[in-house]
Every structure is written in C-alpha cells, then in structure tokens.
Write a protein that holds these residues in place. Structure first.
Motif, PDB file in Angstrom:
ATOM      1  N   LEU A   1       0.831  -1.207   0.000  1.00 47.19           N
ATOM      2  CA  LEU A   1       0.000   0.000   0.000  1.00 47.19           C
ATOM      3  C   LEU A   1       0.865   1.255   0.000  1.00 47.19           C
ATOM      4  N   PHE A   2       1.936   1.249   0.792  1.00 47.97           N
ATOM      5  CA  PHE A   2       2.806   2.422   0.797  1.00 47.97           C
ATOM      6  C   PHE A   2       3.568   2.556  -0.507  1.00 47.97           C
ATOM      7  N   ALA A   3       3.875   1.435  -1.158  1.00 47.91           N
ATOM      8  CA  ALA A   3       4.517   1.514  -2.470  1.00 47.91           C
ATOM      9  C   ALA A   3       3.601   2.215  -3.468  1.00 47.91           C
ATOM     10  N   VAL A   4       2.305   1.879  -3.437  1.00 48.62           N
ATOM     11  CA  VAL A   4       1.342   2.537  -4.327  1.00 48.62           C
ATOM     12  C   VAL A   4       1.227   4.016  -3.976  1.00 48.62           C
ATOM     13  N   ARG A   5       1.156   4.317  -2.683  1.00 47.96           N
ATOM     14  CA  ARG A   5       1.042   5.718  -2.253  1.00 47.96           C
ATOM     15  C   ARG A   5       2.263   6.523  -2.692  1.00 47.96           C
TER      16      ARG A   5
ATOM     17  N   MET B   1       3.828  13.962 -13.773  1.00 51.00           N
ATOM     18  CA  MET B   1       3.369  12.858 -14.617  1.00 51.00           C
ATOM     19  C   MET B   1       1.904  12.563 -14.326  1.00 51.00           C
ATOM     20  N   PRO B   2       1.198  11.961 -15.284  1.00 50.09           N
ATOM     21  CA  PRO B   2      -0.194  11.575 -15.029  1.00 50.09           C
ATOM     22  C   PRO B   2      -0.262  10.561 -13.885  1.00 50.09           C
ATOM     23  N   VAL B   3      -1.248  10.722 -13.017  1.00 56.58           N
ATOM     24  CA  VAL B   3      -1.382   9.799 -11.889  1.00 56.58           C
ATOM     25  C   VAL B   3      -1.876   8.452 -12.393  1.00 56.58           C
ATOM     26  N   HIS B   4      -1.701   7.444 -11.535  1.00 58.66           N
ATOM     27  CA  HIS B   4      -2.150   6.103 -11.881  1.00 58.66           C
ATOM     28  C   HIS B   4      -3.656   6.066 -12.082  1.00 58.66           C
ATOM     29  N   SER B   5      -4.088   5.266 -13.026  1.00 55.66           N
ATOM     30  CA  SER B   5      -5.498   4.906 -13.073  1.00 55.66           C
ATOM     31  C   SER B   5      -5.760   3.865 -11.993  1.00 55.66           C
ATOM     32  N   HIS B   6      -7.030   3.589 -11.756  1.00 54.84           N
ATOM     33  CA  HIS B   6      -7.366   2.586 -10.741  1.00 54.84           C
ATOM     34  C   HIS B   6      -6.771   1.233 -11.107  1.00 54.84           C
ATOM     35  N   GLU B   7      -6.848   0.863 -12.390  1.00 56.27           N
ATOM     36  CA  GLU B   7      -6.305  -0.423 -12.821  1.00 56.27           C
ATOM     37  C   GLU B   7      -4.793  -0.469 -12.643  1.00 56.27           C
ATOM     38  N   GLU B   8      -4.098   0.620 -12.981  1.00 52.98           N
ATOM     39  CA  GLU B   8      -2.644   0.654 -12.831  1.00 52.98           C
ATOM     40  C   GLU B   8      -2.239   0.574 -11.361  1.00 52.98           C
ATOM     41  N   ALA B   9      -2.990   1.256 -10.494  1.00 51.04           N
ATOM     42  CA  ALA B   9      -2.683   1.209  -9.064  1.00 51.04           C
ATOM     43  C   ALA B   9      -2.872  -0.204  -8.517  1.00 51.04           C
ATOM     44  N   THR B  10      -3.936  -0.875  -8.960  1.00 55.70           N
ATOM     45  CA  THR B  10      -4.179  -2.246  -8.507  1.00 55.70           C
ATOM     46  C   THR B  10      -3.076  -3.177  -8.986  1.00 55.70           C
ATOM     47  N   GLN B  11      -2.672  -3.027 -10.244  1.00 59.68           N
ATOM     48  CA  GLN B  11      -1.585  -3.856 -10.769  1.00 59.68           C
ATOM     49  C   GLN B  11      -0.286  -3.615 -10.008  1.00 59.68           C
ATOM     50  N   GLU B  12      -0.003  -2.354  -9.689  1.00 56.55           N
ATOM     51  CA  GLU B  12       1.218  -2.041  -8.940  1.00 56.55           C
ATOM     52  C   GLU B  12       1.167  -2.660  -7.544  1.00 56.55           C
ATOM     53  N   PHE B  13       0.001  -2.613  -6.919  1.00 56.39           N
ATOM     54  CA  PHE B  13      -0.148  -3.208  -5.589  1.00 56.39           C
ATOM     55  C   PHE B  13       0.183  -4.696  -5.629  1.00 56.39           C
TER      56      PHE B  13
ATOM     57  N   LEU C   1      -7.513  -7.323   3.767  1.00 56.83           N
ATOM     58  CA  LEU C   1      -7.833  -5.913   3.559  1.00 56.83           C
ATOM     59  C   LEU C   1      -9.336  -5.662   3.590  1.00 56.83           C
ATOM     60  N   ARG C   2     -10.135  -6.651   3.215  1.00 59.57           N
ATOM     61  CA  ARG C   2     -11.592  -6.479   3.304  1.00 59.57           C
ATOM     62  C   ARG C   2     -12.049  -6.363   4.755  1.00 59.57           C
ATOM     63  N   ARG C   3     -11.310  -6.974   5.665  1.00 59.94           N
ATOM     64  CA  ARG C   3     -11.660  -6.793   7.083  1.00 59.94           C
ATOM     65  C   ARG C   3     -11.490  -5.338   7.501  1.00 59.94           C
ATOM     66  N   ALA C   4     -10.501  -4.671   6.891  1.00 59.35           N
ATOM     67  CA  ALA C   4     -10.280  -3.259   7.216  1.00 59.35           C
ATOM     68  C   ALA C   4     -11.280  -2.359   6.504  1.00 59.35           C
ATOM     69  N   HIS C   5     -11.551  -2.659   5.222  1.00 60.13           N
ATOM     70  CA  HIS C   5     -12.490  -1.843   4.446  1.00 60.13           C
ATOM     71  C   HIS C   5     -13.062  -2.707   3.329  1.00 60.13           C
ATOM     72  N   PRO C   6     -14.387  -2.870   3.259  1.00 56.87           N
ATOM     73  CA  PRO C   6     -14.971  -3.767   2.247  1.00 56.87           C
ATOM     74  C   PRO C   6     -14.629  -3.370   0.813  1.00 56.87           C
ATOM     75  N   ASP C   7     -14.444  -2.067   0.554  1.00 52.39           N
ATOM     76  CA  ASP C   7     -14.145  -1.594  -0.804  1.00 52.39           C
ATOM     77  C   ASP C   7     -12.708  -1.086  -0.901  1.00 52.39           C
ATOM     78  N   TRP C   8     -11.786  -1.854  -0.345  1.00 47.78           N
ATOM     79  CA  TRP C   8     -10.407  -1.371  -0.264  1.00 47.78           C
ATOM     80  C   TRP C   8      -9.806  -1.104  -1.637  1.00 47.78           C
ATOM     81  N   GLN C   9     -10.203  -1.863  -2.649  1.00 44.64           N
ATOM     82  CA  GLN C   9      -9.588  -1.678  -3.962  1.00 44.64           C
ATOM     83  C   GLN C   9      -9.960  -0.331  -4.576  1.00 44.64           C
ATOM     84  N   THR C  10     -11.157   0.161  -4.263  1.00 44.58           N
ATOM     85  CA  THR C  10     -11.542   1.466  -4.800  1.00 44.58           C
ATOM     86  C   THR C  10     -10.722   2.595  -4.182  1.00 44.58           C
ATOM     87  N   LEU C  11     -10.190   2.365  -2.970  1.00 44.31           N
ATOM     88  CA  LEU C  11      -9.396   3.398  -2.305  1.00 44.31           C
ATOM     89  C   LEU C  11      -7.998   3.526  -2.899  1.00 44.31           C
ATOM     90  N   LEU C  12      -7.583   2.557  -3.723  1.00 51.50           N
ATOM     91  CA  LEU C  12      -6.256   2.626  -4.328  1.00 51.50           C
ATOM     92  C   LEU C  12      -6.174   3.666  -5.441  1.00 51.50           C
TER      93      LEU C  12
END
Length: 724
Positions: free
Chosen positions: A500-504, A515-527, A558-569
């Motif tokens: 998560l910190f690597a993505v951040r 530079m252009p920020v990551h898209s949601h898909e790119e952030a998920t792939q990086e994670f 991560l779902r225990r922490a937040h059900p929609d954790w992937q959207t937060l990336l």
C-alpha cells in the motif's frame, strides 16, 4: 511404572530367577502363565520361505527363524496384558540381515566395491548395530520417569489434547505413522515421548544425530526408541543402503517413526527449510510397495520460553555450537532450575501419503536420494501445517508488542494496550492459541514481562515512578526468537502494508514530477506486483501458500479493514484512509529484521561479492561486521541483522539470484540493493505511522477525563469514573 517399582530390584514384570521362585511360592496372585498361539512346522516353514525366499527343501536358518517366531508370539501375548505402550521390535538386526533384499544388496555392493561378500556383509551389520534402536521396556519406564522430572523441573506443565493423540492411535491401527515435529529445543523428543507414554502409546523410532550418542544419554535414549544416524554420509552408499533397509523394516512392521523435517534445531524461532533425506526414504518405500499406506503427522512443540536461548545467543554472535557431552548435559539441567512457563504440544491434521501420491504421481527414481519436485511439495505442505498448528503464546505476543515500538521503554500498561490490539486481531482470524490465551490485563502482562526479565530476554528499569520494560539492542535476537515462532501469522498483513505504501509513494512521485497519476487499474496492478515481489523475496525464510491462495488471503485481510479497499487505491488520500482502518500495523515488527538483513547482504555483495564463493563463511562474517557498522551509524534500526543465523539465509538468497562470485555485473548488484532499500523506505513509512499512532494513544491515556484521575481496579483494568 514408578521409581520405587524400578529401583530396588529392576522391572517387576520381568523378574529374575530368584524373584520368580519367590512369587511362585508366596505370591501366586501376582503372576500369570501366558500361552501364545501355536503354529505347525509347515506353516512356519512357509513363513520362513516368504521372508527369506529360500528353497522349501533348504532348512539352513529355519531353526533360528522358529525360535524368533516363538519369542515374538510370546511378546504379542504379553503385550495384550501390558498394553500397546510396550510394542517394541525384537530381533531387528537378525530379521533385516536375513531378508532377501538385504542379502542381494550386500552382494551387489560387494561386486561394486571390489570386496568380498563376507567383508561387505560384516560392514553392513556393523552399520546396523550403529543405527538401530534397541528398545527395553524397563528403560522406557525409566526414561519416562526421568523425562517427567526434567520437564517438571523447568516447566509448569505439558499441555496437549488427549483427543489429538487418540486420533493418532486410530491412524496407527491402519498403517505406520510418521511424526514430523518442528525442532526448537533439545527437549523436543522427550516432550513427545512423554505425551505418548502418558496416553499408553508406544515410543516412536526417532532419528537422532549421532552427536547425542554419548554416555549416559546415548544408551538410555537408544533403549527407549532413538536410532542414531551420522550427520553426513552422502558418499557412503553402503551406509545409505543399510539405513534405507532399516526404514523399510520399520514401515513394514508398522512401527511409528519420528524425525525433524528441518534437520536441526531452529536458532531463530521460525521454521527452517525442510530436509528431504528420511522423507525420501519413506516415499520410496511406499512407491516400492513396502506399505499400503503411511500417515504423516506434523507436530508443533512450542515453549513459553526455552532454556536453549543462551546457546543460540552465542551462535548468533558467531560463536561455535557447544559440543554435546556430559558437561553440556549438566549445564542444561542446571539451567532448568529457572521457570520457563508451559510447553504446548499440538498435532496438525495428518497427511495420508496415498492421497498425496495420487495427486502428484511421484515418478520412479533411480536414486531415492534424488529430490523430486513432488517430494519438495510434500515437505512444503508438511511445514505449512506445522506453522498453522503453532499456537500464539503470551510470550510470543508480548515480545512482538515490545519489538513493535523499538528504542523506547514501555510501562506495563502501554505493553498491555499493544497486546490487546494483537489479541483482538488474532481472535477475529481464529488463530490457534494456548489454553491461557484469554488474558490481557495489566497484571497478567506484567507477569509475562517479569518472566522475560528473569531469563534476560527483556530489561527492566525500576528506580523511577514505575517499572518500564525495554528490549535492549543485545536482547533483540532473544526477543526476536519468540516473535519469530508466530511471525508467519502476520506476514500477509505486513506485506499488504508495504505494498500500500509503495502505491502511495508512486502516486506522490508522479505528482511531484508532473506525470499523469495512476489509473485505478494501474494502481491495482502495482499493488499486486509489489505483493508478489515481497512474497518471492521472503520465501527463503518463510512458507507461503500458492499464489492464488495467497492473493485471496491478502484480499480477505484488507476487506476486514475496508470492504471496498480496492476502490481506495485510486488516489493517495484513499490509501491514507485505508491505513486509518488497519489496526494494528504489523510490518515494522514482522519484516524489519529480515529486510534489513537482506539489504546488508546486498551491500556486502557490492563490496566483496566477487570473492564470496571462495570463502562463504568468511563472507558471512564480513556481512556481520558490516551490519554492526551500519547499526552503529543507525543506517539500520535493528541489531538482528548482525546474527550469523539470519545472515546465512540472506547470503543464500543473494547467491540464488546470482549476485555472488566473479563476473557478476555490478549494475545487477546495485539494482538489487536499491530495490531492497526501497522496501526499507516503505517500511520506515509504516513504522513512522505506527509510532505516531502509538504516541497519540499514549497521550490520550495520560490526559485525565472530566477532572478524574485514572486509577486501576484490583484486577488491573482501568477504572471508570463511576467506580472511583
């Protein structure tokens, strides 16, 4: 059998002639005449022929065979009265040496070695005498009583589930059982031996290093089930053949085996990579049809504290392993004057070899010493089951809590708050725990801390307002040992935190450079890229499930922490929000010693990597000196990377990646060191956030609420204002 029964006149169940005469004259109620089942001469000759493949008309050796069969029949009749606890082999060497495969193998090796068959046979028999256990029911009782006294001397209790042992007893009625314990202490064999004895089960045939075959330990444990094997015999083909024949015999006769899948004791607390030797022999015997089924039973033996820690500390600093001897035994017994808590024995779900073989289809091997991929997967599965059965102990959880706030002394209340977070985390995941896991008050945590102080794993300063506890730099390997016994439970969450910190950081770096920020898909792939890179990085030290299962476990965590954790990336603020829900943060205490050790080895490879293969031990020593320098400069924060035990694994990792030896491109070494440095920067970010959260919570606890002072109730819990 009690001491007073054994010591005056020996085992009363096998009295000498004088006692037999006395009993027959004056105590007829104390003996019984047993009669074993009869057998005809033709039946005995048929058995002998099947056992030796001799011609039916040839009777050489038949008389000896009949005598052995009569003795074995009487032994079985006695066992029905005395119980399965004394199911022990008789005439082992005679039976093995009379078998056709043994005689054929001796003849083949005689031809191969250019020696006479008589000479090779004599040498093989000598190896059999060197290896084989020689059970004696009297000594079994004697060792059981000694073991009970030894365990009670240093530990409160041996805790296990009789139901688990009853399940093993049921398995033993179907086929041979092989126990595979984790190896953390010299007491491991005695602990399992005592648990089996107390539940009426026979002692295992346990593989022991020949270094333990010294007086008086060797004669006692050999007669209670230990068979001794040499540390190295790779080039001795005849010795390997004899050992394989011995294992075949035990499996065919359905005797239980025991060996340590790690090979030796773990000096770091975590499971070591498996050794395949005896496991390969067992699989080979099954493949050749020696047995219809083999049950492999993983076993976890966990100690609240271990008395071996002083020896391990010496080896961590680069000292030589203490040689086992009479003096060594006396020192071990003296150390047991201290109290070390409880011993916890857990038996993991068994693995039936037929089911695994059916799935994996192990091919025929020309040499059973060859390690096939399925055998590696089998050993891996056994280690995973041992790890999952290992319970969280108060000592391990408290050590983890102390190491999560380094370089700072903590009060018992502060440690209790950290422990409470870990307890809640473990309970929601239904992790295995010890019987006394429902703890967490200040008084209970203080008792654990004081036990660690007594055994010099933690320091305490008492001259101030209240006692404070600290893991000093010299004590970090000791406290780290207890943390490492359970650290595998925390790895998934710790890896997710770093990813998560690597993505951040990637988001922030792109913003800084325009530079252009990551898209949601790119952030998920990086994670997920970082997650699996860390998994592959750490697999030299830990056992992970396959990639798909590991991905599912990270997602569930991560779902225990937040059900929609992937959207937060999708943005850096979303990652910050996700971190707000992660509690506790696990990476600093779980991963720092290992990542820093890898980085030290990478830095050493940059400096001296070309000469590393010429003197591997010397290179490990150079790594230790470099780690000490880096710690003094505070470029690393833990002293654990100075440990020779951890450095050896880090050097093996660098060698696996082809970074040691002449001719390696320095750019590759630099890239490897930079990647590890980046991981440490992510770790520092997580640690800073964890420390800030801890400091904030400490400040909140120190501020009186509504004018009321915070006091403690008699049970150690903070009192509410209404109770003051």
């Amino acid at each position: 059998m009690r001491w007073r029964d054994l010591l005056p006149f020996g085992d009363p169940r096998t009295p000498g002639r004088m006692r037999q005469w006395f009993l027959s004259r004056f105590s007829r109620h104390r003996f019984e005449i047993l009669e074993a089942p009869a057998a005809s001469v033709s039946e005995l000759r048929a058995r002998w022929q099947r056992a030796t493949t001799q011609d039916l008309a040839h009777t050489v050796g038949l008389s000896e065979f009949v005598c052995r069969q009569a003795a074995l029949a009487l032994e079985r009749a006695e066992r029905r009265h005395r119980g399965a606890r004394y199911k022990v082999p008789r005439f082992v060497i005679e039976e093995i040496s009379a078998r056709a495969p043994f005689r054929a193998g001796v003849a083949a090796y005689a031809s191969q070695l250019g020696k006479s068959e008589t000479q090779v046979h004599r040498e093989a028999i000598r190896y059999l005498h060197e290896i084989a256990a020689t059970h004696d029911p009297t000594v079994i009782d004697l060792v059981a009583n000694l073991t009970r006294r030894i365990v009670q001397r240093g530990y409160r209790a041996l805790r296990y589930s009789p139901d688990q042992l009853a399940r093993v007893q049921t398995l033993a009625q179907k086929g041979p059982v092989c126990f595979l314990p984790a190896h953390r202490s010299n007491l491991d064999h005695l602990v399992l031996f005592l648990a089996l004895y107390e539940n009426g089960l026979p002692p295992n045939h346990t593989a022991g290093g020949i270094n333990m075959n010294f007086f008086p330990v060797g004669p006692l444990v050999r007669r209670s089930g230990v068979f001794f094997i040499r540390r190295t015999f790779r080039d001795n083909e005849l010795y390997k053949f004899v050992l394989r024949q011995y294992v075949d015999y035990l499996l065919e006769k359905r005797f239980s085996l025991e060996w340590y899948i790690e090979g030796g004791r773990s000096r770091s607390g975590k499971l070591l990579p498996p050794r395949y030797g005896i496991l390969s022999y067992v699989v080979d015997a099954y493949r050749r049809g020696k047995v219809d089924e083999v049950y492999l039973v993983p076993v976890s033996i966990t100690y609240d504290q271990i008395q071996d820690l002083a020896e391990y500390a010496t080896e961590h600093r680069g000292g030589a392993k203490t040689r086992e001897s009479w003096r060594w035994l006396v020192r071990v017994l003296r150390r047991l004057r201290r109290r070390y808590g409880d011993i916890h024995l857990r038996i993991a779900p068994e693995l039936a070899l037929s089911e695994f073989i059916a799935r994996e289809s192990i091919a025929t091997l020309a040499d059973p010493e060859e390690t096939s991929r399925p055998i590696q997967k089998l050993a891996f599965e056994l280690c995973v089951r041992i790890a999952r059965a290992t319970p969280l102990t108060p000592t391990a959880v408290t050590s983890f809590a102390l190491l999560s706030v380094p370089d700072r002394a903590l009060t018992a209340g502060e440690v209790t708050a950290l422990v409470a977070d870990l307890l809640r985390w473990a309970e929601t995941r239904e992790l295995p725990t010890t019987a006394g896991f429902a703890w967490g008050t200040v008084s209970q945590v203080t008792a654990v801390l004081e036990a660690l102080v007594e055994n010099e794993a933690v320091s305490c300063f008492r001259q101030g307002e209240e006692p404070v506890y600290l893991v000093s730099p010299e004590q970090q390997p000791a406290a780290g040992y207890y943390r490492n016994t359970v650290v595998h439970f925390f790895l998934g969450g710790a890896i997710a935190e770093l990813a998560l910190f690597a993505v951040r950081d990637s988001f922030l770096a792109r913003q800084r450079t325009g530079m252009p920020v990551h898209s949601h898909e790119e952030a998920t792939q990086e994670f997920w890229r970082v997650v699996f890179w860390l998994r592959d990085l750490l697999k030299f030290d830990f056992f992970f499930p396959d990639r798909q299962q590991f991905r599912e476990e990270i997602d569930a965590e991560l779902r225990r922490a937040h059900p929609d954790w992937q959207t937060l990336l999708a943005h850096a603020d979303g990652v910050d929000e996700l971190f707000h829900h992660l509690r506790p943060l696990l990476a600093p205490a779980s991963l720092r010693p290992f990542l820093e050790t890898y980085w030290v080895a990478a830095q050493a490879a940059l400096l001296w990597g070309d000469q590393a293969n010429e003197n591997r031990l010397g290179f490990v020593s150079q790594c230790g000196n470099l780690a000490r320098q880096l710690w003094l400069q505070r470029r690393i924060r833990s002293t654990e990377p100075t440990s020779r035990v951890l450095l050896q694994a880090a050097v093996d990792l660098a060698s696996y990646h082809g970074l040691l030896g002449p001719g390696v491109d320095p750019v590759r070494r630099k890239r490897w060191a930079d990647q590890l440095r980046a991981a440490l920067l992510w770790l520092d970010s997580v640690a800073a956030r964890a420390l800030a959260r801890f400091a904030e919570e400490v400040a909140l606890r120190e501020v009186p609420s509504a004018g009321f002072a915070t006091v403690a109730t008699p049970n150690g819990e903070p009192a509410s204002p209404s109770s003051i």
